[in-house]
Design an enzyme around this catalytic site. Structure first.
Site, PDB file in Angstrom:
ATOM      1  N   ASP A 185      70.220  52.269  59.477  1.00  0.00           N
ATOM      2  CA  ASP A 185      71.073  51.932  60.636  1.00  0.00           C
ATOM      3  C   ASP A 185      71.523  50.584  60.462  1.00  0.00           C
ATOM      4  OD1 ASP A 185      72.434  51.672  62.959  1.00  0.00           O
ATOM      5  OD2 ASP A 185      70.943  52.298  64.205  1.00  0.00           O
TER       6      ASP A 185
ATOM      7  N   HIS B 194      73.378  54.813  61.578  1.00  0.00           N
ATOM      8  CA  HIS B 194      73.318  55.120  63.213  1.00  0.00           C
ATOM      9  C   HIS B 194      73.227  56.478  63.758  1.00  0.00           C
ATOM     10  CE1 HIS B 194      73.146  53.457  67.126  1.00  0.00           C
ATOM     11  NE2 HIS B 194      74.360  54.018  67.281  1.00  0.00           N
TER      12      HIS B 194
ATOM     13  N   SER C   7      71.381  54.503  71.250  1.00  0.00           N
ATOM     14  CA  SER C   7      72.578  53.317  71.189  1.00  0.00           C
ATOM     15  C   SER C   7      72.847  52.953  72.418  1.00  0.00           C
ATOM     16  CB  SER C   7      73.469  54.359  70.602  1.00  0.00           C
ATOM     17  OG  SER C   7      74.960  53.420  70.291  1.00  0.00           O
TER      18      SER C   7
END
Length: 376
Positions: free
Chosen positions: A316, A349, A150
Site C-alpha cells: 500500500d 491499498h 482508509s
C-alpha cells in the site's frame, strides 16, 4: 442464510438540532441514512460502528432492495470475522455523501434549490460528531468498537480522540494520521479535472441539467491508480494490447490498462456525485489530529483511552505501513494498549477490501476477543 442474502435494516434518521461544523457553520436540519445488522443486546454493549471510505455508503453487507452487494460483505455478516450473530453493526452514510444522507444534491432550505457548491465543507471530525448522534439515537452509551479502512480508518481514529469514553476498541486499517504531500497532490489534480469540466458550472450543474462526467471520470481514473500496487497492475494487464485497436494512435485505447481505467471512470461517473467527491476528498485533506498540537502526534493521542488494532499492507503506497507505524508509536509513547499487524499482501491499498485470509483471521480473532468482553 446464504453468503449474499438480504441482511441489513435501512433507517432514515432526521436530526432537527443543528450540527456545529469545524468551519463555524451550524448545519441543520439534516438526515442521515443508516443501515443496521444483527441485534442490539439488552445491555446495548455489542454495537460496532463501521465507517466508510470515499465512495462507499451505509450499505455495508448483504444485498439491498436494488440488488447491490454491501461494500464490506466479505468481512461482515453471520459467521464472518465481524459476526452479525454476535454484534449489532451500524453503517452510516456520511453527511455530504450521495447515497441518501443530506448532501449537495438536496434542497438548500434558504433557497429551495439544490445546495450544489454552497454545501458547507465537512471534516472527518464533523462526520464523527454526526455519527455520535446516530449512536445516541439507538441509546448506546459506549460502542464495543469502531472499525474503518482508509478514510474510514481516519474516522475510527478520530472517534477515539473526540469521544474517548464512548468506544472500547478502535480498529484502524490501511490508514494514516494525515495525508502526505504526494497524496494532497493527487487530490488537487483530481479536483482540477472536475472543476475545469465545462459542465461543472461552478458546482451548480444540477440547475443546468448536466453532470461534469468527464472530469469525474478522470478524477476516478487517477484515484484508482493509487489504490493498486504496481505488481498487481503488471500481473493483471502488463503491456497487453487490445487486438481490435490500431497501432500508432495518440487517441485510441490501445493498452488493456487504458481500457480498464476508462471502464472504472465510466462506472464511477454513473453513480457518484461530483460535489460529493470534492467534499469527501477535502475531508481527507484536512484530517490531521496533530495539527492542534504543533504537529506532535503523541500529544494528540494522549487523550485516547480505548484499545487499538492498527493494520497495514506492505504494498500500500497510498497509505504506507510507515504511516501506520507513526500511529502505533504515538500510542506507545502514551502507554496505550495497541496491537499492530503489517500484512504482506500484493494488492496495494485496496487490500483492506479483499479476501486476504491472514487479514480476515486477524480481524476474526480481535472481534472474538471483543465478543468475549461483551459477554463477560
Amino acid at each position: 442464510m446464504t453468503a449474499h442474502a438480504p441482511l441489513g435494516t435501512p433507517h432514515r434518521i432526521p436530526f432537527d438540532a443543528p450540527l456545529p461544523l469545524r468551519s463555524g457553520t451550524l448545519f441543520g436540519p439534516y438526515h442521515l441514512m443508516v443501515e443496521t445488522y444483527g441485534q442490539l443486546n439488552a445491555e446495548k454493549s455489542n454495537a460496532v460502528l463501521v465507517c466508510h471510505a470515499l465512495n462507499a455508503s451505509h450499505h455495508v453487507a448483504g444485498v439491498d432492495e436494488q440488488g447491490n452487494l454491501g461494500w464490506w460483505d466479505n468481512l461482515i455478516g453471520p459467521g464472518k470475522p465481524l459476526d452479525t450473530d454476535r454484534f449489532f453493526v451500524i453503517g452510516v452514510n456520511n453527511l455530504g455523501s450521495c447515497f441518501g444522507s443530506t448532501g449537495p444534491m438536496h434542497p438548500n432550505p434558504a433557497t429551495g434549490r439544490a445546495w450544489g457548491a454552497d454545501f458547507p465543507v465537512v471534516t472527518v471530525e464533523d462526520w464523527v460528531d454526526a455519527q455520535a448522534r446516530v449512536v445516541d439515537h439507538f441509546g448506546i452509551a459506549q460502542l464495543a468498537a469502531v472499525l474503518g479502512g482508509s478514510l474510514g480508518g481516519m474516522q475510527a481514529l478520530s472517534w477515539s480522540l473526540r469521544h474517548p469514553r464512548r468506544l472500547r476498541h478502535c480498529l484502524a486499517i490501511a490508514t494514516a494520521p494525515s495525508l502526505s504531500a504526494q497524496n494532497l497532490a493527487f487530490n488537487e489534480v483530481a479536483r482540477r479535472a472536475i472543476v475545469t469540466d465545462p459542465d461543472f458550472h461552478g458546482g451548480h450543474y444540477y440547475a443546468h441539467g448536466v453532470l461534469p462526467a468527464r472530469g469525474l471520470k478522470v478524477a476516478r481514473m487517477l484515484g484508482h491508480i493509487t489504490y493498486l500496487s504496481d505488481d498487481v497492475m503488471d500481473a493483471k494487464f502488463g503491456r497487453e494490447r487490445r487486438a481490435e485497436t490500431p497501432l500508432f494512435s495518440t487517441q485510441e485505447v490501445e493498452f488493456q490498462i487504458e481500457s480498464y481505467l476508462r471502464h472504472q471512470g465510466d462506472k464511477f461517473a454513473g453513480y457518484f456525485d461530483a460535489n460529493s467527491y470534492l467534499l469527501i476528498q477535502r475531508a481527507l485533506d484536512y484530517f490531521d489530529p496533530a495539527a492542534e498540537f504543533d504537529g506532535d502526534l503523541a500529544r494528540a493521542f494522549a487523550r485516547a483511552q480505548c484499545k487499538y488494532l492498527v493494520a497495514s499492507f506492505t504494498t500500500d503506497w497510498r497509505f504506507s505501513p510507515a504511516r501506520s507505524r507513526e500511529i502505533v508509536q504515538a500510542l506507545l509513547d502514551n502507554n496505550r494498549d495497541v496491537s499492530y499487524a503489517e500484512i504482506d499482501a500484493p494488492h496495494g491499498h485496496d487490500a483492506f477490501l479483499l479476501d486476504d485470509p491472514r487479514y480476515h483471521q486477524l480481524l476474526r480473532h480481535r472481534f472474538h476477543q471483543i465478543a468475549g468482553e461483551v459477554q463477560a
